[in-house]
Write a protein that holds these residues in place. Structure first.
Motif, PDB file in Angstrom:
ATOM      1  N   MET A 293       0.832  -1.253   0.129  1.00 56.64           N
ATOM      2  CA  MET A 293      -0.154   0.069  -0.133  1.00 56.64           C
ATOM      3  C   MET A 293       0.819   1.072   0.003  1.00 56.64           C
ATOM      4  SD  MET A 293      -3.357  -0.862  -0.028  1.00 56.64           S
ATOM      5  CE  MET A 293      -2.769  -2.067  -1.300  1.00 56.64           C
ATOM      6  N   GLY A 294       2.127   1.245   0.069  1.00 59.33           N
ATOM      7  CA  GLY A 294       3.002   2.039   0.173  1.00 59.33           C
ATOM      8  C   GLY A 294       3.532   2.870   1.486  1.00 59.33           C
ATOM      9  N   PHE A 295       3.045   2.190   2.414  1.00 61.37           N
ATOM     10  CA  PHE A 295       2.981   2.766   3.648  1.00 61.37           C
ATOM     11  C   PHE A 295       4.614   2.650   4.180  1.00 61.37           C
ATOM     12  CE2 PHE A 295      -1.118   0.959   4.903  1.00 61.37           C
ATOM     13  CZ  PHE A 295      -1.872   2.182   4.127  1.00 61.37           C
ATOM     14  N   SER A 296       5.029   3.518   5.009  1.00 60.43           N
ATOM     15  CA  SER A 296       6.507   3.812   5.339  1.00 60.43           C
ATOM     16  C   SER A 296       6.777   2.440   6.174  1.00 60.43           C
ATOM     17  CB  SER A 296       6.604   4.781   6.593  1.00 60.43           C
ATOM     18  OG  SER A 296       5.836   4.748   7.593  1.00 60.43           O
ATOM     19  N   SER A 297       8.167   2.323   6.333  1.00 61.75           N
ATOM     20  CA  SER A 297       8.463   0.761   6.880  1.00 61.75           C
ATOM     21  C   SER A 297       8.131   0.922   8.379  1.00 61.75           C
ATOM     22  CB  SER A 297      10.200   0.685   6.810  1.00 61.75           C
ATOM     23  OG  SER A 297      10.742   1.977   7.335  1.00 61.75           O
ATOM     24  N   SER A 298       8.166   1.994   8.879  1.00 64.45           N
ATOM     25  CA  SER A 298       7.781   2.196  10.380  1.00 64.45           C
ATOM     26  C   SER A 298       6.232   1.541  10.585  1.00 64.45           C
ATOM     27  CB  SER A 298       8.088   3.545  10.962  1.00 64.45           C
ATOM     28  OG  SER A 298       7.300   4.651  10.465  1.00 64.45           O
ATOM     29  N   VAL A 299       5.281   2.110   9.618  1.00 66.62           N
ATOM     30  CA  VAL A 299       4.164   1.797   9.907  1.00 66.62           C
ATOM     31  C   VAL A 299       3.983   0.231   9.654  1.00 66.62           C
ATOM     32  CG1 VAL A 299       1.737   1.864   9.090  1.00 66.62           C
ATOM     33  CG2 VAL A 299       3.340   4.055   9.390  1.00 66.62           C
ATOM     34  N   SER A 300       4.844  -0.135   8.583  1.00 64.27           N
ATOM     35  CA  SER A 300       4.466  -1.554   8.032  1.00 64.27           C
ATOM     36  C   SER A 300       5.019  -2.555   9.191  1.00 64.27           C
ATOM     37  CB  SER A 300       5.400  -1.885   6.774  1.00 64.27           C
ATOM     38  OG  SER A 300       4.983  -1.107   5.740  1.00 64.27           O
ATOM     39  N   SER A 301       5.982  -2.180   9.847  1.00 65.43           N
ATOM     40  CA  SER A 301       6.756  -2.952  11.000  1.00 65.43           C
ATOM     41  C   SER A 301       5.846  -2.871  12.234  1.00 65.43           C
ATOM     42  CB  SER A 301       8.128  -2.433  11.115  1.00 65.43           C
ATOM     43  OG  SER A 301       8.926  -2.558  10.321  1.00 65.43           O
ATOM     44  N   PRO A 348     -12.850  -2.191   3.087  1.00 66.59           N
ATOM     45  CA  PRO A 348     -12.966  -0.864   2.305  1.00 66.59           C
ATOM     46  C   PRO A 348     -11.942   0.319   2.767  1.00 66.59           C
ATOM     47  CG  PRO A 348     -14.561  -1.213   4.364  1.00 66.59           C
ATOM     48  CD  PRO A 348     -13.647  -2.397   4.137  1.00 66.59           C
ATOM     49  N   PHE A 349     -11.314   0.126   4.045  1.00 63.93           N
ATOM     50  CA  PHE A 349     -10.339   1.264   4.629  1.00 63.93           C
ATOM     51  C   PHE A 349      -9.047   0.720   4.704  1.00 63.93           C
ATOM     52  CE2 PHE A 349     -14.744   1.820   6.223  1.00 63.93           C
ATOM     53  CZ  PHE A 349     -15.129   3.121   5.488  1.00 63.93           C
ATOM     54  N   GLY A 350      -8.673  -0.473   4.519  1.00 63.75           N
ATOM     55  CA  GLY A 350      -7.264  -1.093   4.625  1.00 63.75           C
ATOM     56  C   GLY A 350      -6.131  -0.198   3.947  1.00 63.75           C
ATOM     57  N   HIS A 351      -6.636   0.515   2.839  1.00 63.28           N
ATOM     58  CA  HIS A 351      -5.583   1.115   2.092  1.00 63.28           C
ATOM     59  C   HIS A 351      -5.037   2.507   2.553  1.00 63.28           C
ATOM     60  CE1 HIS A 351      -9.491   2.892   1.022  1.00 63.28           C
ATOM     61  NE2 HIS A 351      -8.582   3.960   0.612  1.00 63.28           N
ATOM     62  N   THR A 352      -5.766   2.939   4.005  1.00 61.29           N
ATOM     63  CA  THR A 352      -5.219   3.902   4.643  1.00 61.29           C
ATOM     64  C   THR A 352      -4.644   3.762   5.986  1.00 61.29           C
ATOM     65  OG1 THR A 352      -7.269   4.118   5.840  1.00 61.29           O
ATOM     66  CG2 THR A 352      -7.303   5.395   3.805  1.00 61.29           C
ATOM     67  N   PRO A 353      -3.532   4.191   6.295  1.00 66.59           N
ATOM     68  CA  PRO A 353      -2.736   3.994   7.647  1.00 66.59           C
ATOM     69  C   PRO A 353      -4.066   3.769   8.916  1.00 66.59           C
ATOM     70  CG  PRO A 353      -1.674   5.389   6.468  1.00 66.59           C
ATOM     71  CD  PRO A 353      -2.901   5.492   5.724  1.00 66.59           C
ATOM     72  N   PRO A 354      -4.769   4.808   8.969  1.00 71.47           N
ATOM     73  CA  PRO A 354      -5.793   4.561  10.231  1.00 71.47           C
ATOM     74  C   PRO A 354      -6.647   3.477  10.191  1.00 71.47           C
ATOM     75  CG  PRO A 354      -5.847   6.916   9.435  1.00 71.47           C
ATOM     76  CD  PRO A 354      -4.942   5.972   8.315  1.00 71.47           C
ATOM     77  N   GLY A 355      -7.131   3.270   9.000  1.00 69.59           N
ATOM     78  CA  GLY A 355      -7.971   1.934   8.605  1.00 69.59           C
ATOM     79  C   GLY A 355      -7.061   0.609   9.007  1.00 69.59           C
ATOM     80  N   LEU A 356      -5.977   0.431   8.502  1.00 71.40           N
ATOM     81  CA  LEU A 356      -5.324  -0.613   8.673  1.00 71.40           C
ATOM     82  C   LEU A 356      -4.837  -0.767  10.215  1.00 71.40           C
ATOM     83  CD1 LEU A 356      -3.759  -3.014   7.505  1.00 71.40           C
ATOM     84  CD2 LEU A 356      -1.849  -1.579   7.057  1.00 71.40           C
ATOM     85  N   VAL A 357      -4.469   0.240  10.808  1.00 70.82           N
ATOM     86  CA  VAL A 357      -4.249   0.303  12.345  1.00 70.82           C
ATOM     87  C   VAL A 357      -5.511  -0.142  13.076  1.00 70.82           C
ATOM     88  CG1 VAL A 357      -3.469   1.236  14.290  1.00 70.82           C
ATOM     89  CG2 VAL A 357      -2.334   1.819  12.206  1.00 70.82           C
TER      90      VAL A 357
END
Length: 454
Positions: A293-301, A348-357
């Motif tokens: 999804m193009g999130f930063s490495s810190s968010v992905s980790s 529906p919202f997993g492509h956004t950082p708040p939705g994924l968290v």
């Protein structure tokens, strides 16, 4: 007067009739051989299997056993909850030349062995106790983490992580769950939930070690640090996981698949199969998903540790409420929440950082109960002396789903060209099927009583 012939003399036999010679045939039990061997979940009305069995329900020795189980599950299920971090690193470094679906077989085989070997571990626990099982599992898990940092080829990861780690985790996992059933009945859900949080805490710490230690030193030293932690915790598990009483001489060390003829049990196994079939897909691919999804490495980790933070509460709290409102009732509610988190948040919202968290936190909260509530649900369908056999048989069949679920999800991902929509729908569909099976099993076990506490 007419002549009357005299009556012949009555011969007196020495074998005179007596009540002692009058014998009725012995009374036959109206139940057939199957019902005698594997009685129904409610054999005499609502009489529980463990009626008449005294459980400590607490005390110093019982809670030390829970702590020992917590340590063992930290070392075994902690690795299972770290598969996403291992997959994310290995697939982009040592095995970056292989397809995602191929790398997924490493972790599928690990999960398969963790649950599948339990088919033999459970009966061995019932027959001989936990001592040698836990000791052997500890050696294999520590050896697995000590060697994996040196692996560079696919087959090396299969041996070190899948084979050694999977068999070792199986030898730790089944006794850790089963032994709690020997000390707790009324509070079994709560005690099992506390022990199961060990796997969630392992899933928080181990990914952070890989994320923080690997860049500053190397992947080799991060896995050796995990091996050291496992060594210490497995030592505590070996010391504190002591059985309440000596294993019974009538217990069998051989598995018996005939218990699947019990309808409530077989439906429960089907429900757990579908739930676990889907569970390991987010655990394995959520790190790769966040990177795609193009999130930063810190968010992905951080996504996987966030999921395991939710799982800490998802393993402990449902067990507490399950003892109050019914184990199957709370398990069904948890599956509903998990399916909603997949369809209404991740999709529906997993492509956004708040939705994924938010999804990771809610998914961990609702799906964590699959480890803590499944044993106590199965425990309601069998006597305590067969607890290890029933539980291990259940997860041995579930292991087939663990073997195929992650590679199948990888094939779906490759077929969609790296788009995760089909994978997400696959996960949600499995949870919907598990919900149907669990609800049906609960109705069968309670003779279709909707309002019963079960």
């Amino acid at each position: 007067m007419p002549y009357v012939a005299p009556l012949p003399p009555v011969s007196r036999s020495k074998n005179r009739f007596s009540l002692a010679q009058f014998e009725l045939p012995p009374l036959q039990d109206p139940r057939d051989a199957w019902e005698l061997a594997f009685p129904s979940s409610t054999p005499y009305g609502d009489k529980p299997f463990d009626e008449g069995v005294v459980f400590p329900e607490g005390g110093r020795r019982a809670w030390l056993v829970v702590f020992g189980s917590w340590c063992a599950l930290f070392s075994s299920l902690g690795l299972m909850n770290t598969m996403g971090a291992f997959q994310g690193y290995i697939s982009t470094h040592q095995l970056k030349h292989l397809d995602v679906a191929v790398v997924g077989w490493i972790f599928s085989l690990y999960a398969f062995l963790t649950f599948g070997v339990g088919l033999f571990v459970g009966p061995l626990f019932d027959k001989y106790g936990p001592k040698w099982l836990v000791l052997s599992g500890s050696v294999l898990v520590v050896l697995s983490m000590d060697l994996i940092g040196n692996c560079i080829e696919f087959w090396q990861f299969m041996i070190c992580f899948s084979l050694l780690g999977g068999v070792g985790s199986a030898l730790l996992f089944s006794p850790s769950i089963a032994i709690i059933g020997h000390y707790f009945s009324r509070r079994r859900g709560y005690a099992t939930g506390i022990a199961a949080t060990g796997g969630a805490f392992g899933g928080i710490l181990y990914p952070l070690i890989i994320q923080l230690v690997t860049p500053s030193t190397s992947f080799l030293w991060s896995t050796k640090l995990i091996a050291l932690i496992s060594l210490i915790l497995c030592g505590f598990a070996t010391v504190f996981m002591q059985p309440l009483q000596a294993p019974g001489p009538t217990a069998s060390a051989w598995p018996n698949l005939l218990i699947l003829r019990r309808q409530a049990f077989s439906l429960t196994v089907l429900g757990v199969f579908l739930v676990e079939f889907a569970l390991f897909v987010p655990l394995t691919y959520i790190t790769s998903y966040s990177r795609s999804m193009g999130f930063s490495s810190s968010v992905s980790s951080a996504v996987l540790p966030v999921l395991n933070v939710g799982s800490v509460f998802g393993r402990c709290l449902p067990g507490y409420f399950a003892d109050r409102y019914g184990r199957y009732n709370i398990a069904i509610l948890a599956i509903i929440l998990t399916a909603l988190s997949v369809f209404d948040i991740w999709l529906p919202f997993g492509h956004t950082p708040p939705g994924l968290v938010i999804f990771a936190l809610l998914f961990g909260l609702s799906s964590g109960s699959s480890i803590s509530l499944t044993p106590v649900c199965v425990g309601q369908l069998c006597p305590v002396e067969q607890y290890g056999r029933y539980y291990s048989t259940c997860f041995s069949i579930v292991s087939i789903g663990c073997l195929t679920g992650v590679p199948l999800a990888g094939m779906i991902l490759d077929a969609d060209g790296g788009i995760y929509r089909g994978l997400i729908l696959f996960v949600g569909g499995c949870y919907a099927g598990g919900l149907v099976a669990f609800t049906w099993a609960r109705l069968m076990a309670t003779n279709w009583r909707l309002k019963s506490k079960y």
